[in-house]
Structure formats: C-alpha cells, structure tokens
Motif scaffolding. Sequence first.
Motif, PDB file in Angstrom:
ATOM      1  N   ASP A 181      -9.396  -8.736   4.461  1.00  0.00           N
ATOM      2  CA  ASP A 181      -7.986  -8.956   4.779  1.00  0.00           C
ATOM      3  C   ASP A 181      -7.120  -7.947   4.027  1.00  0.00           C
ATOM      4  OD1 ASP A 181      -8.507 -11.218   6.387  1.00  0.00           O
ATOM      5  OD2 ASP A 181      -8.584 -12.495   4.603  1.00  0.00           O
ATOM      6  N   PHE A 182      -6.016  -7.534   4.650  1.00  0.00           N
ATOM      7  CA  PHE A 182      -5.093  -6.606   4.000  1.00  0.00           C
ATOM      8  C   PHE A 182      -4.668  -7.158   2.650  1.00  0.00           C
ATOM      9  CE2 PHE A 182      -0.907  -5.092   2.883  1.00  0.00           C
ATOM     10  CZ  PHE A 182      -1.029  -3.732   3.059  1.00  0.00           C
ATOM     11  N   PHE A 183      -4.739  -6.305   1.628  1.00  0.00           N
ATOM     12  CA  PHE A 183      -4.265  -6.686   0.300  1.00  0.00           C
ATOM     13  C   PHE A 183      -3.093  -5.810  -0.136  1.00  0.00           C
ATOM     14  CE2 PHE A 183      -4.188  -6.439  -4.313  1.00  0.00           C
ATOM     15  CZ  PHE A 183      -3.981  -7.776  -4.610  1.00  0.00           C
ATOM     16  N   SER A 184      -3.255  -4.491  -0.024  1.00  0.00           N
ATOM     17  CA  SER A 184      -2.176  -3.604  -0.443  1.00  0.00           C
ATOM     18  C   SER A 184      -2.382  -2.206   0.129  1.00  0.00           C
ATOM     19  CB  SER A 184      -2.100  -3.515  -1.974  1.00  0.00           C
ATOM     20  OG  SER A 184      -3.222  -2.825  -2.498  1.00  0.00           O
ATOM     21  N   SER A 185      -1.326  -1.395   0.006  1.00  0.00           N
ATOM     22  CA  SER A 185      -1.436   0.031   0.291  1.00  0.00           C
ATOM     23  C   SER A 185      -0.624   0.755  -0.774  1.00  0.00           C
ATOM     24  CB  SER A 185      -0.942   0.372   1.697  1.00  0.00           C
ATOM     25  OG  SER A 185       0.451   0.202   1.808  1.00  0.00           O
ATOM     26  N   GLY A 186      -1.034   1.958  -1.082  1.00  0.00           N
ATOM     27  CA  GLY A 186      -0.389   2.680  -2.167  1.00  0.00           C
ATOM     28  C   GLY A 186      -0.973   2.254  -3.499  1.00  0.00           C
TER      29      GLY A 186
END
Length: 93
Positions: free
Chosen positions: A66-71
Amino acid sequence: MPTPPVVTVVQSPACHFCHDAEQALADLAREVPLSIRLVDVGTDEGRALVAEHRPAMNPLVLLDGDFFSSGRLPRRKLAKALAARTATTAVGA
C-alpha cells in the motif's frame, strides 16, 4: 511467528532521497523485523508501481503493497505504522 512487514522502495538513479530512504530502512531493519525490497523505477515493475500510485517525487515507498509515502521518507510516521502493524499482528496471533 508473524511475517515481517515488507517495505518496497521504488527508486531512481542519482536520487538523494532514494539513497537516504535505503540507509534509513537498513538502520531500522537492525532494530525491528523488516523486509526491504528495492525496485528500480526503470524496470517493468517499477514503471507499473509508479503508474499505479502516481508519486509526486521519488522514492515511492509502499508498506505491505500500500502507498506509504513519496519523496523524503517520514521516519517517525514509518516507525508508528510499523508499531501499529506489530501490535495488530500480536493481537491476532
């Protein structure tokens, strides 16, 4: 015994946030059970994950798919998410 959480990092070459996330996860993995997957953004899998999650920046970080973060990797947020997952897994055991 519960399976460790899987953190997938979709990274690109010469990305300082990507290198920072890789180092932070390696440090964290010495303290808590953790499976780390590094995926190059230029691979078929990397392109598919980017197309699916549309991150604003690299790296794209997924926690158990599942998406957690970007950058830049939010370390405290990740520690809290891992602690919550461990507590949930322990209750279900």
